[in-house]
Design a protein around this motif. Structure first.
Motif, PDB file in Angstrom:
ATOM      1  N   SER A 157       9.581  -1.408  -4.046  1.00 40.65           N
ATOM      2  CA  SER A 157      10.039  -1.153  -5.409  1.00 40.65           C
ATOM      3  C   SER A 157       8.978  -1.482  -6.451  1.00 40.65           C
ATOM      4  O   SER A 157       9.207  -1.267  -7.649  1.00 40.65           O
ATOM      5  CB  SER A 157      11.323  -1.943  -5.698  1.00 40.65           C
ATOM      6  OG  SER A 157      11.088  -3.328  -5.649  1.00 40.65           O
ATOM      7  N   THR A 158       7.812  -1.971  -6.033  1.00 44.27           N
ATOM      8  CA  THR A 158       6.685  -2.077  -6.970  1.00 44.27           C
ATOM      9  C   THR A 158       6.100  -0.698  -7.275  1.00 44.27           C
ATOM     10  O   THR A 158       5.341  -0.541  -8.230  1.00 44.27           O
ATOM     11  CB  THR A 158       5.585  -2.991  -6.404  1.00 44.27           C
ATOM     12  OG1 THR A 158       5.122  -2.456  -5.149  1.00 44.27           O
ATOM     13  CG2 THR A 158       6.110  -4.403  -6.160  1.00 44.27           C
ATOM     14  N   ALA A 159       6.447   0.314  -6.479  1.00 42.57           N
ATOM     15  CA  ALA A 159       5.905   1.670  -6.678  1.00 42.57           C
ATOM     16  C   ALA A 159       6.154   2.216  -8.086  1.00 42.57           C
ATOM     17  O   ALA A 159       5.238   2.792  -8.692  1.00 42.57           O
ATOM     18  CB  ALA A 159       6.489   2.619  -5.635  1.00 42.57           C
ATOM     19  N   PRO A 160       7.370   2.074  -8.644  1.00 43.04           N
ATOM     20  CA  PRO A 160       7.600   2.634  -9.970  1.00 43.04           C
ATOM     21  C   PRO A 160       6.703   2.051 -11.059  1.00 43.04           C
ATOM     22  O   PRO A 160       6.352   2.753 -12.015  1.00 43.04           O
ATOM     23  CB  PRO A 160       9.068   2.314 -10.242  1.00 43.04           C
ATOM     24  CG  PRO A 160       9.670   2.257  -8.880  1.00 43.04           C
ATOM     25  CD  PRO A 160       8.628   1.611  -8.036  1.00 43.04           C
ATOM     26  N   PHE A 161       6.337   0.775 -10.956  1.00 45.81           N
ATOM     27  CA  PHE A 161       5.450   0.190 -11.961  1.00 45.81           C
ATOM     28  C   PHE A 161       4.067   0.839 -11.892  1.00 45.81           C
ATOM     29  O   PHE A 161       3.419   1.081 -12.905  1.00 45.81           O
ATOM     30  CB  PHE A 161       5.357  -1.320 -11.763  1.00 45.81           C
ATOM     31  CG  PHE A 161       6.652  -2.027 -12.034  1.00 45.81           C
ATOM     32  CD1 PHE A 161       7.073  -2.285 -13.325  1.00 45.81           C
ATOM     33  CD2 PHE A 161       7.476  -2.401 -10.993  1.00 45.81           C
ATOM     34  CE1 PHE A 161       8.278  -2.916 -13.573  1.00 45.81           C
ATOM     35  CE2 PHE A 161       8.685  -3.038 -11.221  1.00 45.81           C
ATOM     36  CZ  PHE A 161       9.091  -3.292 -12.518  1.00 45.81           C
ATOM     37  N   ILE A 162       3.619   1.127 -10.675  1.00 44.24           N
ATOM     38  CA  ILE A 162       2.342   1.825 -10.513  1.00 44.24           C
ATOM     39  C   ILE A 162       2.459   3.239 -11.073  1.00 44.24           C
ATOM     40  O   ILE A 162       1.581   3.718 -11.800  1.00 44.24           O
ATOM     41  CB  ILE A 162       1.950   1.863  -9.027  1.00 44.24           C
ATOM     42  CG1 ILE A 162       1.765   0.433  -8.498  1.00 44.24           C
ATOM     43  CG2 ILE A 162       0.673   2.678  -8.820  1.00 44.24           C
ATOM     44  CD1 ILE A 162       1.612   0.344  -6.997  1.00 44.24           C
TER      45      ILE A 162
ATOM     46  N   LEU B 183      15.678   1.878  -8.331  1.00 37.93           N
ATOM     47  CA  LEU B 183      17.034   1.875  -7.784  1.00 37.93           C
ATOM     48  C   LEU B 183      17.031   2.067  -6.277  1.00 37.93           C
ATOM     49  O   LEU B 183      17.986   1.685  -5.598  1.00 37.93           O
ATOM     50  CB  LEU B 183      17.863   2.980  -8.454  1.00 37.93           C
ATOM     51  CG  LEU B 183      18.138   2.804  -9.953  1.00 37.93           C
ATOM     52  CD1 LEU B 183      18.857   4.024 -10.495  1.00 37.93           C
ATOM     53  CD2 LEU B 183      18.957   1.547 -10.202  1.00 37.93           C
ATOM     54  N   GLU B 184      15.970   2.653  -5.732  1.00 36.43           N
ATOM     55  CA  GLU B 184      15.907   2.838  -4.283  1.00 36.43           C
ATOM     56  C   GLU B 184      15.978   1.504  -3.553  1.00 36.43           C
ATOM     57  O   GLU B 184      16.647   1.386  -2.519  1.00 36.43           O
ATOM     58  CB  GLU B 184      14.627   3.580  -3.887  1.00 36.43           C
ATOM     59  CG  GLU B 184      14.519   3.808  -2.389  1.00 36.43           C
ATOM     60  CD  GLU B 184      13.214   4.458  -1.976  1.00 36.43           C
ATOM     61  OE1 GLU B 184      12.875   4.390  -0.785  1.00 36.43           O
ATOM     62  OE2 GLU B 184      12.524   5.031  -2.844  1.00 36.43           O
ATOM     63  N   ALA B 185      15.294   0.479  -4.085  1.00 34.61           N
ATOM     64  CA  ALA B 185      15.317  -0.834  -3.439  1.00 34.61           C
ATOM     65  C   ALA B 185      16.719  -1.419  -3.438  1.00 34.61           C
ATOM     66  O   ALA B 185      17.167  -2.012  -2.449  1.00 34.61           O
ATOM     67  CB  ALA B 185      14.358  -1.782  -4.151  1.00 34.61           C
ATOM     68  N   VAL B 186      17.421  -1.260  -4.560  1.00 34.39           N
ATOM     69  CA  VAL B 186      18.785  -1.775  -4.668  1.00 34.39           C
ATOM     70  C   VAL B 186      19.700  -1.083  -3.664  1.00 34.39           C
ATOM     71  O   VAL B 186      20.425  -1.732  -2.895  1.00 34.39           O
ATOM     72  CB  VAL B 186      19.333  -1.574  -6.095  1.00 34.39           C
ATOM     73  CG1 VAL B 186      20.765  -2.038  -6.185  1.00 34.39           C
ATOM     74  CG2 VAL B 186      18.461  -2.313  -7.103  1.00 34.39           C
ATOM     75  N   LEU B 187      19.668   0.242  -3.671  1.00 33.25           N
ATOM     76  CA  LEU B 187      20.551   1.000  -2.792  1.00 33.25           C
ATOM     77  C   LEU B 187      20.183   0.801  -1.325  1.00 33.25           C
ATOM     78  O   LEU B 187      21.061   0.773  -0.455  1.00 33.25           O
ATOM     79  CB  LEU B 187      20.502   2.483  -3.169  1.00 33.25           C
ATOM     80  CG  LEU B 187      21.017   2.794  -4.577  1.00 33.25           C
ATOM     81  CD1 LEU B 187      20.742   4.252  -4.945  1.00 33.25           C
ATOM     82  CD2 LEU B 187      22.504   2.491  -4.697  1.00 33.25           C
ATOM     83  N   THR B 188      18.893   0.640  -1.049  1.00 37.93           N
ATOM     84  CA  THR B 188      18.470   0.347   0.319  1.00 37.93           C
ATOM     85  C   THR B 188      19.069  -0.964   0.801  1.00 37.93           C
ATOM     86  O   THR B 188      19.588  -1.056   1.922  1.00 37.93           O
ATOM     87  CB  THR B 188      16.936   0.273   0.404  1.00 37.93           C
ATOM     88  OG1 THR B 188      16.380   1.565   0.128  1.00 37.93           O
ATOM     89  CG2 THR B 188      16.471  -0.177   1.782  1.00 37.93           C
TER      90      THR B 188
ATOM     91  N   LEU C  32       0.828  -1.205   0.000  1.00 43.57           N
ATOM     92  CA  LEU C  32       0.000   0.000   0.000  1.00 43.57           C
ATOM     93  C   LEU C  32       0.863   1.256   0.000  1.00 43.57           C
ATOM     94  O   LEU C  32       0.553   2.246  -0.674  1.00 43.57           O
ATOM     95  CB  LEU C  32      -0.933   0.000   1.216  1.00 43.57           C
ATOM     96  CG  LEU C  32      -2.118  -0.959   1.164  1.00 43.57           C
ATOM     97  CD1 LEU C  32      -2.892  -0.923   2.479  1.00 43.57           C
ATOM     98  CD2 LEU C  32      -3.047  -0.625  -0.003  1.00 43.57           C
ATOM     99  N   ALA C  33       1.964   1.220   0.749  1.00 40.73           N
ATOM    100  CA  ALA C  33       2.895   2.351   0.743  1.00 40.73           C
ATOM    101  C   ALA C  33       3.439   2.575  -0.665  1.00 40.73           C
ATOM    102  O   ALA C  33       3.549   3.718  -1.140  1.00 40.73           O
ATOM    103  CB  ALA C  33       4.037   2.094   1.720  1.00 40.73           C
ATOM    104  N   ALA C  34       3.778   1.484  -1.339  1.00 40.48           N
ATOM    105  CA  ALA C  34       4.297   1.575  -2.705  1.00 40.48           C
ATOM    106  C   ALA C  34       3.255   2.148  -3.658  1.00 40.48           C
ATOM    107  O   ALA C  34       3.567   2.981  -4.515  1.00 40.48           O
ATOM    108  CB  ALA C  34       4.733   0.186  -3.174  1.00 40.48           C
ATOM    109  N   ALA C  35       2.022   1.698  -3.506  1.00 40.43           N
ATOM    110  CA  ALA C  35       0.962   2.172  -4.398  1.00 40.43           C
ATOM    111  C   ALA C  35       0.742   3.672  -4.247  1.00 40.43           C
ATOM    112  O   ALA C  35       0.620   4.408  -5.238  1.00 40.43           O
ATOM    113  CB  ALA C  35      -0.338   1.414  -4.113  1.00 40.43           C
ATOM    114  N   LEU C  36       0.699   4.164  -3.025  1.00 39.93           N
ATOM    115  CA  LEU C  36       0.469   5.595  -2.797  1.00 39.93           C
ATOM    116  C   LEU C  36       1.636   6.433  -3.309  1.00 39.93           C
ATOM    117  O   LEU C  36       1.435   7.464  -3.968  1.00 39.93           O
ATOM    118  CB  LEU C  36       0.247   5.853  -1.307  1.00 39.93           C
ATOM    119  CG  LEU C  36      -1.089   5.368  -0.742  1.00 39.93           C
ATOM    120  CD1 LEU C  36      -1.114   5.517   0.779  1.00 39.93           C
ATOM    121  CD2 LEU C  36      -2.252   6.139  -1.368  1.00 39.93           C
ATOM    122  N   PHE C  37       2.869   5.994  -3.024  1.00 40.34           N
ATOM    123  CA  PHE C  37       4.018   6.776  -3.484  1.00 40.34           C
ATOM    124  C   PHE C  37       4.158   6.704  -5.003  1.00 40.34           C
ATOM    125  O   PHE C  37       4.453   7.710  -5.663  1.00 40.34           O
ATOM    126  CB  PHE C  37       5.298   6.280  -2.817  1.00 40.34           C
ATOM    127  CG  PHE C  37       6.520   7.058  -3.232  1.00 40.34           C
ATOM    128  CD1 PHE C  37       6.714   8.351  -2.778  1.00 40.34           C
ATOM    129  CD2 PHE C  37       7.461   6.513  -4.093  1.00 40.34           C
ATOM    130  CE1 PHE C  37       7.829   9.083  -3.163  1.00 40.34           C
ATOM    131  CE2 PHE C  37       8.579   7.232  -4.486  1.00 40.34           C
ATOM    132  CZ  PHE C  37       8.763   8.525  -4.024  1.00 40.34           C
TER     133      PHE C  37
END
Length: 347
Positions: free
Chosen positions: A246-251, A104-109, A11-16
């Motif tokens: 990191s699903t956020a970018p696809f949304i 890339l945020e997921a990778v760097l995280t 849900l956090a990913a979807a909103l962002f």
């Protein structure tokens, strides 16, 4: 694994993710610095009101004295530098490409969690990160023939991702505390700083309709999203929460294609496949071994599972989740787990 934490992360990913193309529309209405500030100010203001309504008064943060340094560091990297880099990058990158680059945020995280904070990262996690990085490289190289200027936007977005990666790892150190306070404080401080700097550089507020829209986007895309992200950090650890997020970018990419009418290229879909594969590898990782829990004390919402076997000095219905300061005694056992607030052991 508790599915509620996975739901929080998604849900956090979807909103962002959905907020990114809306922010792209707002970039032309004001300076990137002012936009970043208003987005966070909207989140801080809205979450402060929500906390006052929930508690019916202003209550203490619940942070231990040594935890404030982690929160202040998270605010600086994630609330000041990160959004500014993203807003600048959006002025030089189309919305769908920017949304996918945010993977890339997921990778760097995960890299920061593994190298600096010693979270576990097996070959599956590393392979997933490489796939996501490959997708980012494809997107960056697909910009055309413009030379170095074609890299400015993607590099700025990548810098924003690094800032949020540091922020994610620092926030995980305080994720057992009140998520509304953590997210609201970050929004209020970061918003005030960025708006103040924007005014100092000559910016002025947009008209009331644009201002209200920006604050609302900030509340949902930065505020409520961050509250859910903190809750996910509590139960999943930094690297795995970052993978779900990191699903956020696809949304965001999907919203950009519909909302902004942007076209796609072969490179876009190649990057999408690479990033999607990397995310899948992260989400299907499995981790189990015998581990030791050192004695610790903290406060968070919990039930009496195998990690919470303690007495109470107050009346309590044993079937209900509850929150209070409690102590964990030393424990050695084996079960599937992730580096959540109870599993910060070395490997």
């Amino acid at each position: 694994m508790n599915n509620i934490y996975v739901i929080h992360a998604l849900l956090a990913a979807a909103l962002f993710g959905a907020s990114t193309p809306f922010a792209k529309l707002l970039v032309g209405e004001m300076s990137p610095w002012l936009l970043a500030g208003l987005l966070y100010f909207g989140s801080g203001l809205g979450l402060a009101v929500a906390r006052l309504i929930r508690d019916r008064c202003w209550t203490p943060s619940g942070l231990a004295e040594g935890e404030w340094r982690w929160l202040l560091g998270a605010i600086f990297f994630g609330g000041v530098l990160g959004p500014l880099a993203l807003m600048f990058g959006l002025t030089r990158t189309n919305g769908s490409t920017a949304s996918l680059l945010l993977n890339l945020e997921a990778v760097l995280t995960a890299v920061v969690a593994w190298v600096v904070f010693r979270e576990n990262a097996d070959r599956r996690i590393v392979l997933g990160m490489l796939a996501i990085v490959a997708g980012g490289v494809v997107l960056s190289w697909s910009g055309g023939e413009g030379g170095v200027n074609e890299w400015i936007g993607p590099l700025a977005i990548a810098a924003g991702c690094l800032c949020w990666a540091i922020d994610n790892n620092l926030t995980q150190r305080v994720s057992a505390s009140d998520a509304l306070f953590i997210a609201g404080t970050k929004g209020a401080v970061a918003g005030t700083v960025n708006v103040g700097l924007a005014f100092a550089l000559g910016a002025s507020l947009p008209d009331r309709t644009v201002l209200l829209g920006t604050l609302v986007v900030g509340l949902f895309g930065y505020g409520i999203s961050l509250v859910l992200f903190v809750l996910a950090l509590r139960g999943l650890g930094t690297a795995r929460t970052g993978a779900y997020f990191s699903t956020a970018p696809f949304i965001g990419a999907a919203v950009s294609l519909v909302l902004l009418g942007e076209s796609t290229s072969i490179a876009f879909w190649i990057a999408a496949v690479l990033m999607g594969w990397g995310v899948w590898l992260h989400l299907t990782e499995y981790h189990e071994h015998e581990h030791t829990h050192e004695p610790m004390e903290h406060s968070h919402r919990h039930t009496h599972d195998e990690h919470h076997q303690h007495e109470h000095n107050f009346a309590w219905n044993s079937d209900e989740p509850h929150e209070h300061w409690h102590r964990h005694e030393g424990l050695v056992h084996k079960h599937p787990h992730f580096p959540d607030i109870h599993h910060r052991h070395s490997h």
